[in-house]
Motif scaffolding. Sequence first.
Motif, PDB file in Angstrom:
ATOM      1  N   VAL A   1      -3.513  16.599   5.931  1.00  0.00           N
ATOM      2  CA  VAL A   1      -4.416  15.540   6.359  1.00  0.00           C
ATOM      3  C   VAL A   1      -3.672  14.207   6.441  1.00  0.00           C
ATOM      4  N   LEU A   2      -2.873  13.880   5.419  1.00  0.00           N
ATOM      5  CA  LEU A   2      -2.117  12.625   5.453  1.00  0.00           C
ATOM      6  C   LEU A   2      -1.131  12.612   6.619  1.00  0.00           C
ATOM      7  N   TRP A   3      -0.410  13.725   6.812  1.00  0.00           N
ATOM      8  CA  TRP A   3       0.558  13.779   7.911  1.00  0.00           C
ATOM      9  C   TRP A   3      -0.158  13.547   9.238  1.00  0.00           C
ATOM     10  N   THR A   4      -1.296  14.184   9.434  1.00  0.00           N
ATOM     11  CA  THR A   4      -2.041  14.044  10.693  1.00  0.00           C
ATOM     12  C   THR A   4      -2.503  12.611  10.908  1.00  0.00           C
ATOM     13  N   LEU A   5      -3.037  11.986   9.861  1.00  0.00           N
ATOM     14  CA  LEU A   5      -3.475  10.602   9.976  1.00  0.00           C
ATOM     15  C   LEU A   5      -2.313   9.683  10.322  1.00  0.00           C
ATOM     16  N   PHE A   6      -1.200   9.819   9.590  1.00  0.00           N
ATOM     17  CA  PHE A   6      -0.070   8.916   9.774  1.00  0.00           C
ATOM     18  C   PHE A   6       0.618   9.130  11.122  1.00  0.00           C
ATOM     19  N   ALA A   7       0.552  10.349  11.643  1.00  0.00           N
ATOM     20  CA  ALA A   7       1.256  10.660  12.888  1.00  0.00           C
ATOM     21  C   ALA A   7       0.431  10.339  14.129  1.00  0.00           C
ATOM     22  N   THR A   8      -0.888  10.318  14.013  1.00  0.00           N
ATOM     23  CA  THR A   8      -1.716  10.233  15.214  1.00  0.00           C
ATOM     24  C   THR A   8      -2.469   8.918  15.380  1.00  0.00           C
ATOM     25  N   HIS A   9      -2.552   8.092  14.332  1.00  0.00           N
ATOM     26  CA  HIS A   9      -3.317   6.855  14.424  1.00  0.00           C
ATOM     27  C   HIS A   9      -2.608   5.722  13.694  1.00  0.00           C
ATOM     28  N   PRO A  10      -2.749   4.487  14.184  1.00  0.00           N
ATOM     29  CA  PRO A  10      -2.328   3.353  13.367  1.00  0.00           C
ATOM     30  C   PRO A  10      -3.295   3.194  12.200  1.00  0.00           C
ATOM     31  N   LEU A  11      -2.765   3.123  10.990  1.00  0.00           N
ATOM     32  CA  LEU A  11      -3.576   2.961   9.780  1.00  0.00           C
ATOM     33  C   LEU A  11      -3.616   1.490   9.395  1.00  0.00           C
ATOM     34  N   VAL A  12      -4.757   1.050   8.865  1.00  0.00           N
ATOM     35  CA  VAL A  12      -4.868  -0.281   8.280  1.00  0.00           C
ATOM     36  C   VAL A  12      -5.184  -0.089   6.807  1.00  0.00           C
ATOM     37  N   PHE A  13      -4.222  -0.409   5.941  1.00  0.00           N
ATOM     38  CA  PHE A  13      -4.392  -0.238   4.498  1.00  0.00           C
ATOM     39  C   PHE A  13      -5.042  -1.487   3.913  1.00  0.00           C
ATOM     40  N   LEU A  14      -6.046  -1.283   3.086  1.00  0.00           N
ATOM     41  CA  LEU A  14      -6.732  -2.382   2.418  1.00  0.00           C
ATOM     42  C   LEU A  14      -6.986  -1.988   0.976  1.00  0.00           C
ATOM     43  N   GLY A  15      -6.641  -2.878   0.029  1.00  0.00           N
ATOM     44  CA  GLY A  15      -6.858  -2.564  -1.376  1.00  0.00           C
ATOM     45  C   GLY A  15      -5.827  -1.626  -1.944  1.00  0.00           C
TER      46      GLY A  15
ATOM     47  N   HIS B   1       1.911   0.919  11.366  1.00  0.00           N
ATOM     48  CA  HIS B   1       0.708   0.736  10.559  1.00  0.00           C
ATOM     49  C   HIS B   1       0.624  -0.724  10.081  1.00  0.00           C
ATOM     50  N   TYR B   2      -0.504  -1.054   9.477  1.00  0.00           N
ATOM     51  CA  TYR B   2      -0.729  -2.412   8.969  1.00  0.00           C
ATOM     52  C   TYR B   2      -1.242  -2.335   7.534  1.00  0.00           C
ATOM     53  N   ALA B   3      -0.973  -3.389   6.765  1.00  0.00           N
ATOM     54  CA  ALA B   3      -1.491  -3.471   5.395  1.00  0.00           C
ATOM     55  C   ALA B   3      -1.887  -4.910   5.110  1.00  0.00           C
ATOM     56  N   LEU B   4      -3.116  -5.123   4.660  1.00  0.00           N
ATOM     57  CA  LEU B   4      -3.560  -6.447   4.250  1.00  0.00           C
ATOM     58  C   LEU B   4      -3.099  -6.646   2.814  1.00  0.00           C
ATOM     59  N   MET B   5      -2.184  -7.582   2.604  1.00  0.00           N
ATOM     60  CA  MET B   5      -1.493  -7.712   1.320  1.00  0.00           C
ATOM     61  C   MET B   5      -1.592  -9.130   0.774  1.00  0.00           C
ATOM     62  N   GLY B   6      -1.912  -9.237  -0.509  1.00  0.00           N
ATOM     63  CA  GLY B   6      -1.928 -10.526  -1.171  1.00  0.00           C
ATOM     64  C   GLY B   6      -0.536 -10.927  -1.636  1.00  0.00           C
ATOM     65  N   TYR B   7      -0.274 -12.242  -1.627  1.00  0.00           N
ATOM     66  CA  TYR B   7       1.001 -12.757  -2.136  1.00  0.00           C
ATOM     67  C   TYR B   7       0.725 -14.044  -2.896  1.00  0.00           C
TER      68      TYR B   7
ATOM     69  N   ASN C   1       7.411   1.699   7.794  1.00  0.00           N
ATOM     70  CA  ASN C   1       6.805   1.529   9.121  1.00  0.00           C
ATOM     71  C   ASN C   1       5.452   0.827   9.079  1.00  0.00           C
ATOM     72  N   THR C   2       5.301  -0.114   8.160  1.00  0.00           N
ATOM     73  CA  THR C   2       4.021  -0.798   7.982  1.00  0.00           C
ATOM     74  C   THR C   2       4.223  -2.308   8.033  1.00  0.00           C
ATOM     75  N   MET C   3       3.385  -2.970   8.820  1.00  0.00           N
ATOM     76  CA  MET C   3       3.458  -4.421   8.962  1.00  0.00           C
ATOM     77  C   MET C   3       2.439  -5.081   8.029  1.00  0.00           C
ATOM     78  N   PRO C   4       2.869  -5.971   7.141  1.00  0.00           N
ATOM     79  CA  PRO C   4       1.919  -6.658   6.277  1.00  0.00           C
ATOM     80  C   PRO C   4       1.214  -7.802   7.005  1.00  0.00           C
ATOM     81  N   ILE C   5      -0.063  -7.973   6.705  1.00  0.00           N
ATOM     82  CA  ILE C   5      -0.828  -9.157   7.095  1.00  0.00           C
ATOM     83  C   ILE C   5      -1.150  -9.859   5.777  1.00  0.00           C
ATOM     84  N   PHE C   6      -0.614 -11.045   5.567  1.00  0.00           N
ATOM     85  CA  PHE C   6      -0.679 -11.673   4.255  1.00  0.00           C
ATOM     86  C   PHE C   6      -1.904 -12.569   4.084  1.00  0.00           C
TER      87      PHE C   6
END
Length: 332
Positions: free
Chosen positions: A216-230, A257-263, A280-285
């Motif tokens: 399931v993780l491989w399929t998600l990561f390979a087929t869609h851009p993920l946005v990580f939150l929390g 992929h993207y990740a909303l990250m606190g700094y 392979n993940t771009m942070p949005i700070f």
Amino acid sequence: MVDNETAKRQLVSTLKSRRAVLLAGAGSSKFVGYPRWGELVKDMRRMFAPHLVVSDDMAPMTFANEIVAEIRRTKELPAYYNFLERTFEPRPDRARLHDDLHVTLVQLGFCGLVTTNYEPVIESAVAEAFASDVGPFRCDYIDLCQDRVYRVFDFFRSLATGEPPRWVLHLHGYYRNPHGIILTEEDYRRRYGEHPTYDEAGRAQNVILNSLHRKVLWTLFATHPLVFLGFSLQDGFFVHMLQVVREDFELGFDLTHYALMGYTTEEDKKRIWDYLRRHNTMPIFYHVPEAPTGQEQDHSDLKRLINELGVQLGAPSVSSGVTDITRRMLEL
């Protein structure tokens, strides 16, 4: 390092395409009073094994394993499962299970909603966000740790419909099935297999997709851009599967992929950027002020960021007052 405004514009463009999948972690539910993973383990220790001592070099998942081993030894498993269910069931002291942040979040154009959390916060937010004069909007949970795995197949098929999400996929279990919840090191091994390893060149080893969770993780990561939150994105199995997909498709440093990250400091930003870039993940700070000793960190700026994204994407849940304020901020 990509400028934060540029990163936000790229995220907005991806969300407009309705191809992105949200992957929410425990930090996203902290706003409505549910514990983060570390807090949960502390509560478990306090309730079931206060005498256990954790060494400095013991991994948190391993310590959780020690607590559950003690629970088994004292034959308190029924009380433990009761504790898990009551901790993550809908909160009786709240009129809503979710926060305004969650209502805006689920209207950002995600084609699918996934979480490692055990509670129904996201389902509740979807039901409110997409309710209409015609009637309520039903959003159900899918528990990857239950036997009805055909529903996971339905979930993946639903990602291409273009309709508002009607399911939330719970990767690590759901409060109604506390026996299946993934929490300890033993739970992870049972569902994911052995811990990931790497060779001297940093290439991922033991990458056989021999469990449903890995597939399931491989399929998600390979087929869609993920946005990580929390998420801190320190989970070894998640990082491992990101690495596997990176190697399978020779992605190099493509930021997929993207990740909303606190700094808090600029040094934090650089450290987070360097770490996520390798996966392979771009942070949005968003900014998290330094917390006084003994107090929790203030992540309220995350709400401002979600509202800002909501304004740019036309999320109807963002109030006119917030919309006006955010637009003025964007114009500065």
